[in-house]
Scaffold this motif. Structure first.
Motif, PDB file in Angstrom:
ATOM      1  N   PHE A 238       1.026  -0.792   0.119  1.00 11.58           N
ATOM      2  CA  PHE A 238      -0.099   0.107   0.267  1.00 11.58           C
ATOM      3  C   PHE A 238       0.803   1.498   0.345  1.00 11.58           C
ATOM      4  N   GLY A 239       0.585   2.284  -0.669  1.00 14.17           N
ATOM      5  CA  GLY A 239       1.154   3.327  -0.400  1.00 14.17           C
ATOM      6  C   GLY A 239      -0.295   4.478  -1.109  1.00 14.17           C
ATOM      7  N   ILE A 240       0.332   5.666  -1.218  1.00 13.88           N
ATOM      8  CA  ILE A 240      -0.303   6.995  -1.577  1.00 13.88           C
ATOM      9  C   ILE A 240      -0.105   6.830  -2.912  1.00 13.88           C
ATOM     10  N   ASN A 241      -1.361   7.202  -3.341  1.00  9.98           N
ATOM     11  CA  ASN A 241      -1.463   6.752  -5.243  1.00  9.98           C
ATOM     12  C   ASN A 241      -0.547   8.240  -5.738  1.00  9.98           C
ATOM     13  N   GLN A 242       0.609   8.867  -5.581  1.00  8.32           N
ATOM     14  CA  GLN A 242       0.885  10.087  -5.957  1.00  8.32           C
ATOM     15  C   GLN A 242       1.812   9.606  -7.246  1.00  8.32           C
ATOM     16  N   TYR A 243       2.786  10.764  -8.059  1.00  8.61           N
ATOM     17  CA  TYR A 243       3.468  10.638  -8.334  1.00  8.61           C
ATOM     18  C   TYR A 243       4.591  11.316  -7.525  1.00  8.61           C
ATOM     19  N   LYS A 244       6.288  10.622  -7.968  1.00  8.59           N
ATOM     20  CA  LYS A 244       7.164  11.327  -6.792  1.00  8.59           C
ATOM     21  C   LYS A 244       8.525  10.869  -7.685  1.00  8.59           C
ATOM     22  N   ARG A 245       9.259  11.976  -7.103  1.00  3.13           N
ATOM     23  CA  ARG A 245      10.466  12.039  -8.256  1.00  3.13           C
ATOM     24  C   ARG A 245      11.707  11.194  -8.080  1.00  3.13           C
ATOM     25  N   ALA A 246      12.465  11.361  -8.968  1.00  4.54           N
ATOM     26  CA  ALA A 246      13.425  10.286  -8.588  1.00  4.54           C
ATOM     27  C   ALA A 246      14.629  10.966  -7.570  1.00  4.54           C
ATOM     28  N   GLY A 247      14.204  10.321  -6.476  1.00  2.41           N
ATOM     29  CA  GLY A 247      16.088  10.649  -5.368  1.00  2.41           C
ATOM     30  C   GLY A 247      14.578  11.514  -4.444  1.00  2.41           C
ATOM     31  N   GLU A 248      13.557  11.531  -4.385  1.00  2.93           N
ATOM     32  CA  GLU A 248      12.724  12.023  -3.222  1.00  2.93           C
ATOM     33  C   GLU A 248      11.656  10.331  -2.050  1.00  2.93           C
ATOM     34  N   GLU A 249      11.896  10.334  -1.147  1.00  6.40           N
ATOM     35  CA  GLU A 249      11.297  10.313  -0.395  1.00  6.40           C
ATOM     36  C   GLU A 249      10.260   9.935  -0.216  1.00  6.40           C
ATOM     37  N   PHE A 250       9.753   8.287   0.294  1.00  6.11           N
ATOM     38  CA  PHE A 250       8.444   8.358  -0.157  1.00  6.11           C
ATOM     39  C   PHE A 250       8.238   6.209   0.357  1.00  6.11           C
ATOM     40  N   ASN A 251       7.182   6.427   1.387  1.00  8.01           N
ATOM     41  CA  ASN A 251       6.374   5.035   2.007  1.00  8.01           C
ATOM     42  C   ASN A 251       6.370   4.065   1.513  1.00  8.01           C
ATOM     43  N   LEU A 252       6.027   3.375   1.948  1.00  9.06           N
ATOM     44  CA  LEU A 252       4.865   1.957   1.543  1.00  9.06           C
ATOM     45  C   LEU A 252       4.563   0.957   2.924  1.00  9.06           C
ATOM     46  N   THR A 253       3.418   0.277   2.875  1.00 10.20           N
ATOM     47  CA  THR A 253       2.837   0.009   3.431  1.00 10.20           C
ATOM     48  C   THR A 253       2.266  -1.828   3.332  1.00 10.20           C
ATOM     49  N   ILE A 254       3.673  -2.684   3.611  1.00  9.54           N
ATOM     50  CA  ILE A 254       3.523  -4.231   2.961  1.00  9.54           C
ATOM     51  C   ILE A 254       2.424  -4.576   4.597  1.00  9.54           C
ATOM     52  N   LYS A 255       2.110  -5.361   4.035  1.00  9.75           N
ATOM     53  CA  LYS A 255       1.727  -6.566   4.951  1.00  9.75           C
ATOM     54  C   LYS A 255       1.107  -8.450   4.139  1.00  9.75           C
ATOM     55  N   ALA A 256       1.174  -8.807   5.094  1.00  9.28           N
ATOM     56  CA  ALA A 256       1.306 -10.025   5.206  1.00  9.28           C
ATOM     57  C   ALA A 256      -0.380 -10.590   5.004  1.00  9.28           C
ATOM     58  N   VAL A 257      -0.657 -10.996   4.438  1.00  8.06           N
ATOM     59  CA  VAL A 257      -2.110 -11.189   4.070  1.00  8.06           C
ATOM     60  C   VAL A 257      -2.625 -13.137   3.936  1.00  8.06           C
ATOM     61  N   ASP A 258      -4.036 -13.342   4.670  1.00  4.83           N
ATOM     62  CA  ASP A 258      -4.522 -13.921   3.849  1.00  4.83           C
ATOM     63  C   ASP A 258      -5.070 -14.600   3.294  1.00  4.83           C
ATOM     64  N   GLU A 259      -5.564 -15.381   2.026  1.00  7.25           N
ATOM     65  CA  GLU A 259      -6.852 -15.324   1.386  1.00  7.25           C
ATOM     66  C   GLU A 259      -7.461 -14.127   1.036  1.00  7.25           C
ATOM     67  N   ASN A 260      -8.423 -14.581   2.502  1.00  7.52           N
ATOM     68  CA  ASN A 260      -9.627 -13.040   2.407  1.00  7.52           C
ATOM     69  C   ASN A 260      -8.961 -12.123   2.254  1.00  7.52           C
TER      70      ASN A 260
END
Length: 219
Positions: free
Chosen positions: A158-180
């Motif tokens: 998951f991340g914010i749906n916006q453009y990022k420039r090269a070299g610009e910091e951004f964050n992602l959220t990663i979740k381990a999930v079940d099938e549901n």
């Protein structure tokens, strides 16, 4: 059948494997969190080469996390005097790296062989500090020959749906999930429930994305 006076074992006793395998291929494959799977529980002869019933012998079994020694399912009954094997289904809600089937068996030990007794003949677990030398009947753990992992179904990013420039910091959220939770198509990242107790350190993260060309006003 082993009879009461001959239920003596240097090897064998009990084992487990996937239901589509057999005594000659005792593999247990990796399982998925919150997805039901089936195992065969088997009573074995003293040579560890064939199935057998055991007169007046009943035991209990469960799944155990070998890393923490935590029992992760309920204890279930196996009457080995009636059946030499049984199939059972399990569903586990958390991820584990090192799981085995554990068999809780009433037995004593003479330094070489285990002598089995009906489950109700033992009143307590063996003392873990002298389990090798303790030769009076007590409840002892025996484990399946194969271990296996229970892993998440997939990962969601998951991340914010916006453009990022090269070299610009951004964050992602990663979740381990079940099938549901992998198949949820609405809501936010907070609505997607991650798998409990999953803890993994990543040195590299590779994922595929669709390339979008931003408009000149966003550059």
């Amino acid at each position: 059948m082993c009879r009461a006076a001959s239920c003596v074992y240097g090897t064998g006793i009990f084992d487990a494997w996937d239901t589509d395998h057999n005594i000659n291929d005792r593999n247990i494959t990796t399982k998925i969190v919150n997805k039901e799977f089936n195992l065969t529980l088997a009573s074995l002869n003293s040579e560890n080469t064939a199935l057998e019933t055991k007169q007046n012998i009943d035991i209990k079994y469960a799944l155990i996390d070998m890393n923490s020694t935590q029992i992760i399912t309920s204890w279930r009954d196996f009457n080995a005097s009636v059946n030499s094997e049984k199939n059972d289904s399990f569903t586990v809600s958390k991820a584990y790296k090192n799981v085995r089937v554990v068999f809780n068996v009433c037995s004593d030990y003479n330094g070489t062989d285990h002598i089995l007794y009906p489950f109700n003949k033992c009143s307590a677990q063996c003392n873990p500090n002298n389990i090798v030398t303790q030769n009076n009947p007590c409840l002892r753990y025996f484990y399946s020959s194969d271990n296996f992992a229970i892993r998440p179904y997939a990962f969601r990013v998951f991340g914010i749906n916006q453009y990022k420039r090269a070299g610009e910091e951004f964050n992602l959220t990663i979740k381990a999930v079940d099938e549901n939770n992998f198949n949820k198509t609405s809501g936010s990242a907070e609505d997607v429930v991650g798998v409990g107790d999953y803890n993994e350190t990543l040195s590299n993260l590779d994922f595929k994305s669709v390339f979008f060309m931003p408009p000149s006003s966003d550059i």
